[in-house]
Motif scaffolding. Structure first.
Motif, mmCIF file in Angstrom:
data_model
loop_
_atom_site.group_PDB
_atom_site.id
_atom_site.type_symbol
_atom_site.label_atom_id
_atom_site.label_comp_id
_atom_site.label_asym_id
_atom_site.label_seq_id
_atom_site.Cartn_x
_atom_site.Cartn_y
_atom_site.Cartn_z
ATOM 1 N N GLU A 46 5.445 25.276 -4.017
ATOM 2 C CA GLU A 46 4.738 25.377 -2.735
ATOM 3 C C GLU A 46 3.268 25.097 -2.991
ATOM 4 O O GLU A 46 2.777 25.279 -4.109
ATOM 5 C CB GLU A 46 4.881 26.801 -2.164
ATOM 6 C CG GLU A 46 6.264 27.128 -1.623
ATOM 7 C CD GLU A 46 6.501 26.589 -0.214
ATOM 8 O OE1 GLU A 46 5.525 26.398 0.552
ATOM 9 O OE2 GLU A 46 7.679 26.359 0.136
ATOM 10 N N ASN A 47 2.556 24.699 -1.921
ATOM 11 C CA ASN A 47 1.137 24.389 -2.120
ATOM 12 C C ASN A 47 0.189 25.282 -1.328
ATOM 13 O O ASN A 47 -1.019 25.108 -1.441
ATOM 14 C CB ASN A 47 0.858 22.916 -1.822
ATOM 15 C CG ASN A 47 0.979 22.586 -0.352
ATOM 16 O OD1 ASN A 47 1.656 23.305 0.390
ATOM 17 N ND2 ASN A 47 0.338 21.525 0.078
ATOM 18 N N ARG A 48 0.721 26.199 -0.512
ATOM 19 C CA ARG A 48 -0.167 27.100 0.235
ATOM 20 C C ARG A 48 0.349 28.527 0.120
ATOM 21 O O ARG A 48 1.515 28.798 0.418
ATOM 22 C CB ARG A 48 -0.232 26.681 1.704
ATOM 23 C CG ARG A 48 -1.080 25.430 1.940
ATOM 24 C CD ARG A 48 -0.912 24.861 3.348
ATOM 25 N NE ARG A 48 -1.218 25.837 4.373
ATOM 26 C CZ ARG A 48 -0.343 26.278 5.273
ATOM 27 N NH1 ARG A 48 0.901 25.827 5.279
ATOM 28 N NH2 ARG A 48 -0.699 27.168 6.158
ATOM 29 N N PHE A 72 3.243 27.077 -8.234
ATOM 30 C CA PHE A 72 2.203 26.850 -7.242
ATOM 31 C C PHE A 72 1.520 25.523 -7.570
ATOM 32 O O PHE A 72 0.955 25.362 -8.645
ATOM 33 C CB PHE A 72 1.190 28.001 -7.234
ATOM 34 C CG PHE A 72 0.295 27.944 -6.035
ATOM 35 C CD1 PHE A 72 0.714 28.466 -4.820
ATOM 36 C CD2 PHE A 72 -0.943 27.320 -6.108
ATOM 37 C CE1 PHE A 72 -0.092 28.370 -3.690
ATOM 38 C CE2 PHE A 72 -1.758 27.228 -4.983
ATOM 39 C CZ PHE A 72 -1.320 27.754 -3.776
ATOM 40 N N VAL A 73 1.582 24.569 -6.632
ATOM 41 C CA VAL A 73 1.116 23.205 -6.940
ATOM 42 C C VAL A 73 -0.093 22.775 -6.114
ATOM 43 O O VAL A 73 -0.578 21.653 -6.276
ATOM 44 C CB VAL A 73 2.258 22.165 -6.771
ATOM 45 C CG1 VAL A 73 3.460 22.514 -7.641
ATOM 46 C CG2 VAL A 73 2.686 22.018 -5.312
ATOM 47 N N GLY A 74 -0.573 23.645 -5.213
ATOM 48 C CA GLY A 74 -1.679 23.229 -4.345
ATOM 49 C C GLY A 74 -3.021 23.712 -4.846
ATOM 50 O O GLY A 74 -3.106 24.483 -5.796
ATOM 51 N N ILE A 207 8.879 17.228 -12.567
ATOM 52 C CA ILE A 207 8.667 16.388 -11.394
ATOM 53 C C ILE A 207 8.671 17.289 -10.161
ATOM 54 O O ILE A 207 9.417 18.265 -10.102
ATOM 55 C CB ILE A 207 9.719 15.253 -11.280
ATOM 56 C CG1 ILE A 207 11.147 15.811 -11.309
ATOM 57 C CG2 ILE A 207 9.524 14.239 -12.404
ATOM 58 C CD1 ILE A 207 12.218 14.757 -11.049
ATOM 59 N N ARG A 208 7.801 16.961 -9.220
ATOM 60 C CA ARG A 208 7.619 17.805 -8.034
ATOM 61 C C ARG A 208 8.114 17.010 -6.823
ATOM 62 O O ARG A 208 7.384 16.202 -6.259
ATOM 63 C CB ARG A 208 6.140 18.160 -7.864
ATOM 64 C CG ARG A 208 5.473 18.720 -9.125
ATOM 65 C CD ARG A 208 3.992 18.983 -8.871
ATOM 66 N NE ARG A 208 3.306 17.848 -8.277
ATOM 67 C CZ ARG A 208 2.726 16.871 -8.967
ATOM 68 N NH1 ARG A 208 2.682 16.892 -10.275
ATOM 69 N NH2 ARG A 208 2.168 15.863 -8.325
ATOM 70 N N VAL A 209 9.355 17.222 -6.454
ATOM 71 C CA VAL A 209 9.950 16.368 -5.428
ATOM 72 C C VAL A 209 10.195 17.166 -4.151
ATOM 73 O O VAL A 209 10.867 18.197 -4.167
ATOM 74 C CB VAL A 209 11.266 15.740 -5.932
ATOM 75 C CG1 VAL A 209 11.838 14.798 -4.875
ATOM 76 C CG2 VAL A 209 11.036 14.989 -7.240
ATOM 77 N N GLY A 210 9.617 16.685 -3.061
ATOM 78 C CA GLY A 210 9.790 17.311 -1.759
ATOM 79 C C GLY A 210 10.701 16.504 -0.869
ATOM 80 O O GLY A 210 11.930 16.622 -0.934
ATOM 81 N N SER A 211 10.097 15.642 -0.050
ATOM 82 C CA SER A 211 10.820 15.005 1.052
ATOM 83 C C SER A 211 12.061 14.220 0.628
ATOM 84 O O SER A 211 13.006 14.122 1.415
ATOM 85 C CB SER A 211 9.865 14.115 1.841
ATOM 86 O OG SER A 211 9.098 13.329 0.965
ATOM 87 N N ALA A 212 12.111 13.687 -0.581
ATOM 88 C CA ALA A 212 13.306 12.936 -0.989
ATOM 89 C C ALA A 212 14.523 13.856 -1.056
ATOM 90 O O ALA A 212 15.666 13.384 -1.006
ATOM 91 C CB ALA A 212 13.085 12.254 -2.344
HETATM 92 C C1 LIG Z 1 3.841 17.989 -1.235
HETATM 93 C C2 LIG Z 1 3.614 17.850 -2.688
HETATM 94 C C3 LIG Z 1 4.585 17.261 -3.517
HETATM 95 C C4 LIG Z 1 5.891 16.689 -3.004
HETATM 96 O O1 LIG Z 1 5.652 15.570 -2.212
HETATM 97 P P1 LIG Z 1 6.845 14.625 -1.700
HETATM 98 O O2 LIG Z 1 6.195 13.328 -1.484
HETATM 99 O O3 LIG Z 1 7.377 15.248 -0.465
HETATM 100 O O4 LIG Z 1 7.862 14.586 -2.772
HETATM 101 C C5 LIG Z 1 4.321 17.198 -4.872
HETATM 102 N N1 LIG Z 1 3.166 17.671 -5.395
HETATM 103 C C6 LIG Z 1 2.222 18.237 -4.641
HETATM 104 C C7 LIG Z 1 0.974 18.725 -5.270
HETATM 105 C C8 LIG Z 1 2.408 18.345 -3.255
HETATM 106 O O5 LIG Z 1 1.448 18.902 -2.503
#
Ligand SMILES: *Cc1c(COP(=O)(O)O)cnc(C)c1O
Length: 221
Positions: A46-48, A72-74, A207-212
């Motif tokens: 999560e970033n927030r 925590f990535v934000g 790897i930080r994968v969200g929307s995919a």
């Molecule tokens: C949102 C986010 C991601 C994931 O992004 P997607 O394009 O949805 O895979 C990865 N790293 C950080 C720091 C983000 O804020």
């Protein structure tokens, strides 16, 4: 998704267990996290803090036996450090001395450890998150003085409209600075939905994968 990760590993002669998939669940409700957890995924990002804190708590309540780990990535404000350390086992966005000092203070008080990545700012714009490459060595020394932060390596976000491979190439060159000070800090948190295969082929360990995986995010969710 797992097949694409396996494919990128095979192309680069790496084993899939060298790559940790962090599913970024920002802007998605806890139901989605529960669903992923039931499917066996236990590493989330999560970033927030405002969103991550209640979501991680809700997952623990709904799935008390799940072994979830939160990254925590934000960008991390110092006034959120205490809260974030309440659920996160890993911080990907260490980018300044004041943040290291605050992490250190809270970790000491809690007698706690955390994994840390230094975030690189590849944009050249000092207003963005991450440390500028020329300041990496100095920041790494600071982190290494804090035994409660285990410095895992570097994190970076490839810029929009920039070739991801050339960005990751820059990271690999800059990584030499870190490895010369701390040879064990060799992890690389690189790669998102658009570029995770390139990242794996170039050595990403996280790897930080969200929307995919989660589908498109609602902007106001
Ligand atoms: C949102 C986010 C991601 C994931 O992004 P997607 O394009 O949805 O895979 C990865 N790293 C950080 C720091 C983000 O804020």
């Amino acid at each position: 998704m797992l097949a694409r990760i396996a494919g990128a590993c095979a192309r680069s002669g790496r084993s899939p267990d060298q790559v940790e998939l962090i599913v970024i669940t920002k802007n998605h409700p806890v139901d989605l996290v529960v669903e992923l957890s039931d499917l066996g995924q236990d590493v989330f990002g999560e970033n927030r803090d405002q969103e991550a804190k209640p979501k991680s708590a809700a997952l623990s309540e709904l799935r008390p036996n799940a072994q979830a780990r939160w990254h925590f990535v934000g960008q991390l404000q110092t006034n959120k450090v205490k809260s974030v350390l309440g659920y996160a086992s890993s911080i990907h966005s260490i980018d300044r001395d004041s943040l290291v000092a605050e992490l250190s203070k809270v970790l000491t008080r809690n007698e706690q450890q955390v994994d840390g990545f230094i975030e690189l700012n590849l944009t050249g714009d000092p207003g963005r998150g991450g440390v500028l490459p020329e300041n990496l060595g100095q920041l790494a020394e600071k982190v290494l003085q804090e035994p409660r932060i285990k410095l895992r390596g570097l994190m970076a976000v490839a810029g929009l409209g920039v070739d991801a491979r050339s960005e990751f190439d820059r990271v690999l060159a800059i990584q030499e600075v870190l490895l010369s000070i701390s040879p064990e800090s060799r992890d690389l948190s690189l790669g998102m939905s658009e570029d995770f295969e390139a990242a794996i082929e170039m050595g990403a360990t996280h790897i930080r994968v969200g929307s995919a995986i989660t589908g498109p995010r609602a902007n106001n969710a």
